[in-house]
Design an enzyme around this catalytic site. Structure first.
Site, short mmCIF file in Angstrom:
data_model
loop_
_atom_site.label_atom_id
_atom_site.label_comp_id
_atom_site.label_asym_id
_atom_site.label_seq_id
_atom_site.Cartn_x
_atom_site.Cartn_y
_atom_site.Cartn_z
N GLN A 185 3.19 7.44 -6.79
CA GLN A 185 2.31 7.72 -7.97
C GLN A 185 1.13 8.55 -7.46
OE1 GLN A 185 2.00 4.31 -10.18
NE2 GLN A 185 0.70 5.15 -11.82
N SER B 281 5.40 3.54 -1.68
CA SER B 281 5.38 2.81 -3.01
C SER B 281 6.59 3.23 -3.63
CB SER B 281 4.23 3.19 -3.42
OG SER B 281 3.90 2.01 -4.43
N LEU B 282 6.34 3.81 -4.96
CA LEU B 282 7.67 4.02 -5.86
C LEU B 282 8.55 4.98 -5.18
CD1 LEU B 282 8.25 6.85 -7.65
CD2 LEU B 282 8.84 4.72 -8.35
N ARG C 196 9.70 -2.23 -12.96
CA ARG C 196 8.68 -2.11 -12.22
C ARG C 196 7.39 -1.33 -12.83
NH1 ARG C 196 6.10 1.47 -7.91
NH2 ARG C 196 5.81 0.38 -5.98
N HIS D 238 -0.27 -3.78 -4.92
CA HIS D 238 0.05 -4.03 -3.48
C HIS D 238 -1.17 -5.13 -2.98
CE1 HIS D 238 3.00 -0.99 -3.23
NE2 HIS D 238 2.03 0.02 -3.85
N GLN E 138 7.13 -5.69 -1.37
CA GLN E 138 6.31 -4.45 -1.70
C GLN E 138 5.13 -4.74 -2.85
OE1 GLN E 138 6.74 -0.88 -3.74
NE2 GLN E 138 7.77 0.19 -1.95
#
Length: 293
Positions: free
Chosen positions: A11, A89-90, A114, A189, A238
């Site tokens: 993102q 991340s993503l 998510r 996170h 995560q």
């Protein structure tokens, strides 16, 4: 043969117009159609003309997943295969898809859930820090309740995440060249995402994870793995754990990786890798024109 890693953006790399050229490919058309049946809305439509929706987490993440996955498919179609994969991340979801841990539709269903949970998070704050004393920052974060180091991007850039009061306390206690509050709904996170992680785990456990066909370097534990149970557990972690991207780049060097392809919109990750591994050859695959012949 040159050892290559494929990395997939998260993102923040989204941009209006991204992926629209993929409509000119058969695999792009198929993936966009499959995505629409799962999401109930059109990825090209949002990417093409709806900046407001594209900036919202529950739209951003599925769009990035779909576009990056199609680019990975096109590279695979050309007979190319990485030696390692990782995602920020993503982006880790696209890395797992490209390593054939799960299929396109399963990955998108996970990303949809998510992104919905993350968009509903509230009462948290994240801030990016550039130019600081790392030891001082680490000590301050460790001694402040309610805040963690969420993204360790490179030696001179990190993101902290936590309660607004705790994040403000850290910012007020250290000398930093530049601090930017991130436009996010919650403290991603960080332990503040524990409730979302618990709800997400049941969905994650419904997906069949297969052994990775190439090793995956995960965010929370940047050691290469092909074990499906390990990779699944790391995805759960995560949600509340850090993105250890600086260490990921160092793992590439340790594994003899010579070339990194950033597969998907933007050029964020190649920029971060360059800060840590200056000799690495870097390539961006973010348009049909950028695909190798």
């Amino acid at each position: 043969m040159t050892k290559t890693a494929w990395v997939f953006p998260g993102q923040g790399s989204q941009a209006i117009g991204m992926g629209l050229d993929l409509l000119d490919t058969e695999i792009g058309k198929q993936r966009f159609e499959a995505a629409a049946s799962i999401l109930g809305w059109s990825v090209p439509e949002v990417c093409g003309e709806d900046e407001t929706r594209l900036s919202q987490t529950n739209y951003t993440q599925p769009c990035l997943y779909v576009v990056s996955a199609i680019f990975a498919d096109l590279l695979t179609e050309k007979g190319l295969k990485p030696d390692l994969v990782a995602g920020h991340s993503l982006g880790e979801y696209v890395a797992l898809y490209s390593a054939q841990v799960f299929d396109f539709e399963s990955g998108l269903k996970l990303v949809q859930k998510r992104s919905t949970l993350m968009s509903q998070a509230s009462d948290g704050k994240m801030a990016a820090l550039m130019g600081f004393d790392r030891d001082q920052l680490s000590q301050t974060v460790e001694s402040t309740d309610g805040v963690v180091l969420a993204n360790d991007n490179h030696a001179g850039q990190v993101v902290i995440s936590g309660t607004p009061a705790a994040v403000d306390s850290v910012l007020g206690s250290i000398k930093v060249k530049r601090a930017v509050e991130l436009n996010v709904s919650g403290a991603f996170h960080s332990p503040l995402m524990a409730d979302a992680a618990a709800e997400y785990e049941s969905v994650l456990n419904s997906i069949d994870f297969k052994p990775a066909q190439v090793p995956v370097v995960s965010n929370v534990e940047p050691t290469p793995s092909t074990d499906p149970a390990t990779l699944q557990t790391r995805l759960i972690q995560q949600m509340t754990g850090p993105v250890r991207w600086r260490e990921t780049a160092l793992v590439f060097a340790d594994q003899g990786i010579e070339s990194v392809l950033e597969v998907g919109p933007g050029k964020v990750l190649t920029g971060l890798v360059k800060r840590t591994c200056k000799e690495m050859a870097l390539t961006n695959i973010n348009s049909l024109e950028s695909l190798p012949a």
